[in-house]
Design an enzyme around this catalytic site. Structure first.
Site, PDB file in Angstrom:
ATOM      1  N   TRP A   1      -9.465  -3.026   4.521  1.00 49.58           N
ATOM      2  CA  TRP A   1      -8.161  -3.680   4.493  1.00 49.58           C
ATOM      3  C   TRP A   1      -8.012  -4.288   5.881  1.00 49.58           C
ATOM      4  CZ3 TRP A   1      -3.496  -3.365   7.164  1.00 49.58           C
ATOM      5  CH2 TRP A   1      -2.434  -4.064   6.572  1.00 49.58           C
TER       6      TRP A   1
ATOM      7  N   GLU B   1       5.285  -6.107  -5.197  1.00 48.00           N
ATOM      8  CA  GLU B   1       3.948  -5.525  -4.990  1.00 48.00           C
ATOM      9  C   GLU B   1       2.937  -5.986  -6.026  1.00 48.00           C
ATOM     10  OE1 GLU B   1       3.020  -1.209  -3.721  1.00 48.00           O
ATOM     11  OE2 GLU B   1       4.797  -1.138  -4.972  1.00 48.00           O
TER      12      GLU B   1
ATOM     13  N   ARG C   1      -8.004   2.198  -0.975  1.00 43.70           N
ATOM     14  CA  ARG C   1      -7.619   2.161   0.446  1.00 43.70           C
ATOM     15  C   ARG C   1      -7.771   0.768   1.043  1.00 43.70           C
ATOM     16  NH1 ARG C   1      -7.415   7.136   2.695  1.00 43.70           N
ATOM     17  NH2 ARG C   1      -7.753   6.255   4.757  1.00 43.70           N
TER      18      ARG C   1
ATOM     19  N   LYS D   1       8.519  -2.959  -6.444  1.00 42.38           N
ATOM     20  CA  LYS D   1       7.477  -2.991  -7.478  1.00 42.38           C
ATOM     21  C   LYS D   1       7.185  -4.420  -7.923  1.00 42.38           C
ATOM     22  CE  LYS D   1       5.995   1.078  -7.810  1.00 42.38           C
ATOM     23  NZ  LYS D   1       6.269   1.143  -6.392  1.00 42.38           N
TER      24      LYS D   1
ATOM     25  N   HIS E   1      29.246 -10.042  -0.104  1.00 42.48           N
ATOM     26  CA  HIS E   1      29.187 -10.212   1.358  1.00 42.48           C
ATOM     27  C   HIS E   1      28.051 -11.144   1.771  1.00 42.48           C
ATOM     28  CE1 HIS E   1      32.220  -7.130   1.757  1.00 42.48           C
ATOM     29  NE2 HIS E   1      31.506  -6.354   0.968  1.00 42.48           N
TER      30      HIS E   1
ATOM     31  N   LYS F   1      -3.490   1.570  -0.741  1.00 44.62           N
ATOM     32  CA  LYS F   1      -2.740   2.729  -1.211  1.00 44.62           C
ATOM     33  C   LYS F   1      -2.219   3.598  -0.068  1.00 44.62           C
ATOM     34  CE  LYS F   1      -1.255   5.602  -4.365  1.00 44.62           C
ATOM     35  NZ  LYS F   1      -0.122   5.215  -5.211  1.00 44.62           N
TER      36      LYS F   1
ATOM     37  N   GLU G   1      13.699   0.021  -5.238  1.00 46.85           N
ATOM     38  CA  GLU G   1      12.349   0.326  -5.728  1.00 46.85           C
ATOM     39  C   GLU G   1      11.900  -0.712  -6.751  1.00 46.85           C
ATOM     40  OE1 GLU G   1       9.966   2.019  -4.902  1.00 46.85           O
ATOM     41  OE2 GLU G   1       8.694   2.243  -6.668  1.00 46.85           O
TER      42      GLU G   1
ATOM     43  N   CYS H   1      -8.723   1.692   5.681  1.00 50.16           N
ATOM     44  CA  CYS H   1      -9.968   1.306   5.012  1.00 50.16           C
ATOM     45  C   CYS H   1     -10.568   2.576   4.439  1.00 50.16           C
ATOM     46  CB  CYS H   1     -10.933   0.716   6.036  1.00 50.16           C
ATOM     47  SG  CYS H   1     -10.216  -0.624   6.960  1.00 50.16           S
TER      48      CYS H   1
ATOM     49  N   ASN I   1     -12.292   3.154  10.422  1.00 48.34           N
ATOM     50  CA  ASN I   1     -10.952   3.040   9.858  1.00 48.34           C
ATOM     51  C   ASN I   1      -9.989   3.323  11.001  1.00 48.34           C
ATOM     52  OD1 ASN I   1      -8.629   3.050   8.331  1.00 48.34           O
ATOM     53  ND2 ASN I   1      -8.895   5.160   7.624  1.00 48.34           N
ATOM     54  N   GLY I   2      -9.150   2.351  11.349  1.00 50.25           N
ATOM     55  CA  GLY I   2      -8.199   2.551  12.454  1.00 50.25           C
ATOM     56  C   GLY I   2      -8.022   1.256  13.224  1.00 50.25           C
TER      57      GLY I   2
HETATM   58  C1  AGP Z   1       4.564   1.847  -3.078  1.00 56.81           C
HETATM   59  O1  AGP Z   1       4.255   1.426  -4.390  1.00 56.81           O
HETATM   60  C2  AGP Z   1       3.481   1.472  -2.095  1.00 56.81           C
HETATM   61  N1  AGP Z   1       2.237   2.002  -2.505  1.00 56.81           N
HETATM   62  C3  AGP Z   1       3.861   1.840  -0.659  1.00 56.81           C
HETATM   63  O2  AGP Z   1       5.137   1.339  -0.376  1.00 56.81           O
HETATM   64  C4  AGP Z   1       3.853   3.351  -0.375  1.00 56.81           C
HETATM   65  O3  AGP Z   1       4.920   3.986  -1.042  1.00 56.81           O
HETATM   66  C5  AGP Z   1       4.016   3.566   1.132  1.00 56.81           C
HETATM   67  O4  AGP Z   1       2.936   2.961   1.784  1.00 56.81           O
HETATM   68  C6  AGP Z   1       4.092   5.040   1.523  1.00 56.81           C
HETATM   69  O5  AGP Z   1       2.914   5.689   1.128  1.00 56.81           O
HETATM   70  P1  AGP Z   1       2.901   7.312   1.175  1.00 56.81           P
HETATM   71  O6  AGP Z   1       3.848   7.791   0.121  1.00 56.81           O
HETATM   72  O7  AGP Z   1       1.482   7.683   0.880  1.00 56.81           O
HETATM   73  O8  AGP Z   1       3.337   7.711   2.552  1.00 56.81           O
END
Ligand code: AGP
Length: 611
Positions: A74, A489, A28, A486, A505, A606, A482, A2, A100-101
């Site tokens: 979050w 996400e 965040r 994306k 497989h 993020k 990746e 958060c 936050n935690g």
């Molecule tokens: C990727 O687009 C996401 N934002 C997420 O998978 C991110 O890469 C992951 O949480 C790791 O974050 P970091 O690089 O800050 O450790």
């Protein structure tokens, strides 16, 4: 993960000061938002599910405050609702707190407090802290916080206010980032310095066990266990106030995709040595002889940082001939990892705050392992806890979906591979050849970005597909993963990334005309095998988008693809720098077509600072 911010002013200030900072922390988490401020001898709280702007619209125009705390959430415990939004208060609303935690033992603490007559209004773990501090509040607020937190297990970054101590904010952390800043208007505490950009002149990163007491621009950094923290290191805050600005783009993500040529240059500028065909990475703080004993490297990361680590692992293995693997950090942490003196570990994380990665690094350190960081955020927890490593210099990345930080992380790993490779068997000629190619990458990415229309066309063509495989081999396999990440996400479309070899497989059982495949298929050393897999998909009527480099194989590909997008050519080892941008653009155009909230996808944040 958060976002929290607190402000204590030298004099009354408009609530906008807090809300602007909170807005910058929305990356965040953005399930709900809230603010608490002191007004005469009372606390006022406004909070609600939804984004910061919606809360802001609800605030009375004239809110002026001497001290306030705010939060964007979050959700971890309890749904995103008004009641579960922070700040949380004790029953009489004399204590207000943002957190936050994750409090691991909140249920037992809550049960004890309920036996003492405390009535709870939310499902959250955080509310327990407000009641616990209130229960022990019979002196200064900081003493109540100290006493209460002795009973708490778990992680926290908190800011607390009491109606009985006007203007005072107490903040402390264990496992979640907190930064204190001081400026002309007063003092701040926040999860990220970006919240106080343009307002704080000096900042200090709190360490676990630090406790800050802020009253106007008076600030004390104490220890939760008692006494002062005389080691607190203050530094100038160098973030421009306009760090959070789309500069005319519809989304931060597109802005950051377009920034990649410049960001990549920022990563390798001053670090490549053409004449000797090697790289210079002063942040590693290792002498050449130190590298000679390293015979294994482990790259620990999550999400996109894991994908870039997979590419980096191949580069280091190829160029430095050191056995290197990428590991999902939380899996590695609990795998009882083998650690010895000939191993080198990197925590790979753009934010430098990902709890899963930090905890895996600490497990390796506990076993005596040598751990460094590859991070974007200067002075982040990983950067501070390792003291050595490589900054990727990607600049601030606001969109939740990582883009430029992936390219720059791969570049940092390539530079490491070049440096160590040239200490071993990598020839001068090959080193120089790679450097020459690296220096052309930014321009090639600019040429690629001009192809945005091709990706928009592909997104339209595949718009009705609800399932995707992304496939590739060798250097393209991590890019396939990746690309799938994306699309999930930001466009909320089910997608899986596979080695193309894996199709036969099992996964190929799902292929039919409704199940699309994106092949990342540059003309590399495994092209023919990947092409065979593509034909196997086509033979089962699977729609195919092919992404390749150069036009040697486009005719063959066109015979088996709905669309072929041709990127510029480069060395096989460097194809990920181009194919990554391609899968980013495909996902972006797909999400744009679907009208998704691209910069802040639902359920995501993020920086994942909880395990
Ligand atoms: C990727 O687009 C996401 N934002 C997420 O998978 C991110 O890469 C992951 O949480 C790791 O974050 P970091 O690089 O800050 O450790």
């Amino acid at each position: 993960m958060c976002g929290i911010i607190g402000f204590s002013g030298n004099k009354r200030a408009p609530a906008r000061l807090l809300m602007e900072g909170l807005k910058r922390l929305e990356y965040r988490g953005y399930d709900s938002a809230g603010i608490a401020w002191q007004l005469r001898a009372k606390l006022r709280v406004r909070k609600r599910a939804g984004k910061v702007d919606e809360l802001w619209d609800e605030l009375p125009e004239e809110v002026m405050l001497r001290a306030g705390i705010a939060h964007t959430r979050w959700a971890t415990h309890g749904s995103p609702s008004d009641a579960n939004a922070h700040p949380h208060t004790d029953g009489p609303e004399r204590i207000a707190l943002v957190h936050n935690g994750v409090i691991d033992n909140f249920r037992s603490l809550k049960a004890d407090l309920e036996k003492r007559g405390h009535v709870f209004r939310s499902e959250t773990d955080t509310e327990v802290l407000a009641h616990l501090i209130s229960e022990h509040c019979n002196g200064s607020l900081e003493e109540a916080v100290r006493t209460a937190l002795r009973l708490v297990e778990g992680t926290y970054g908190i800011a607390v206010m009491s109606a009985d101590e006007p203007g005072k904010i107490v903040a402390t952390r264990r496992g979640s980032p907190l930064i204190v800043g001081v400026g002309d208007e007063g003092s701040f505490v926040a999860s990220d310095a970006v919240a106080m950009a343009g307002r704080a002149d000096e900042v200090v990163n709190l360490e676990d066990g630090d406790l800050a007491v802020l009253i106007g621009d008076e600030h004390r950094i104490l220890r939760l266990a008692g006494g002062e923290n005389h080691q607190a290191i203050w530094s100038a805050l160098d973030l421009p106030p306009t760090v959070a600005d789309k500069q005319g783009y519809p989304h931060y993500m597109l802005k950051e995709i377009m920034e990649q040529p410049d960001a990549l240059e920022d990563c390798f500028r001053g670090r490549i040595q053409r004449d000797s065909g090697t790289a210079k990475l002063g942040g590693l703080q290792m002498e050449p002889r130190d590298f000679l004993q390293i015979d294994r490297v482990r790259l620990l990361g999550c999400g996109t940082s894991y994908m870039s680590s997979c590419v980096g692992a191949r580069m280091i293995t190829d160029l430095a001939r050191i056995e290197t693997t990428a590991e999902y950090a939380p899996e590695y942490r609990y795998s009882n990892p083998i650690v010895d003196r000939n191993m080198l570990f990197f925590g790979v994380s753009q934010s430098g705050e990902t709890a899963d990665t930090i905890m895996a690094m600490r497990e390796v350190q506990r076993k005596g392992g040598r751990v460094m960081g590859i991070v974007n955020r200067v002075a982040s927890t990983i950067a501070r806890e390792t003291g050595a490593g490589i900054y990727i210099h990607a600049g601030f990345e606001y969109a939740v979906a990582s883009t430029k930080t992936m390219l720059n992380t791969m570049m940092a790993l390539l530079l490491f591979a070049l440096l160590v490779g040239r200490m071993r068997d990598l020839s001068l000629a090959r080193g120089r050849e790679l450097i020459e190619e690296v220096e052309q990458l930014p321009e090639k990415i600019r040429q690629l970005l001009v192809l945005r229309g091709d990706f928009r066309e592909a997104a339209r063509h595949f718009a009705d597909s609800h399932n995707f495989y992304f496939m590739g081999r060798g250097y393209s396999f991590p890019i396939a993963m990746e690309g799938a990440l994306k699309l999930k996400e930001i466009a909320y479309v089910h997608a899986e990334g596979y080695s193309a070899a894996e199709m036969k497989h099992g996964p190929i059982a799902l292929i039919d005309e409704s199940f699309a495949s994106v092949f990342v298929i540059p003309p590399d050393s495994v092209f023919s095998r990947t092409f065979t897999n593509l034909q196997e998909v086509r033979a089962r009527k699977g729609p195919v988008l092919s992404i390749t480099c150069g036009d040697q194989r486009t005719e063959e590909l066109a015979d088996y693809s709905d669309q072929v997008i041709v990127l510029p050519e480069t060395d096989e080892i460097l194809t990920p720098f181009l194919t990554t941008v391609a899968v980013q653009l495909f996902a972006y155009e797909f999400a744009e077509l679907r009208g998704c909230p691209i910069d802040q996808p639902k359920n995501l944040a993020k920086s994942v600072t909880v395990e």
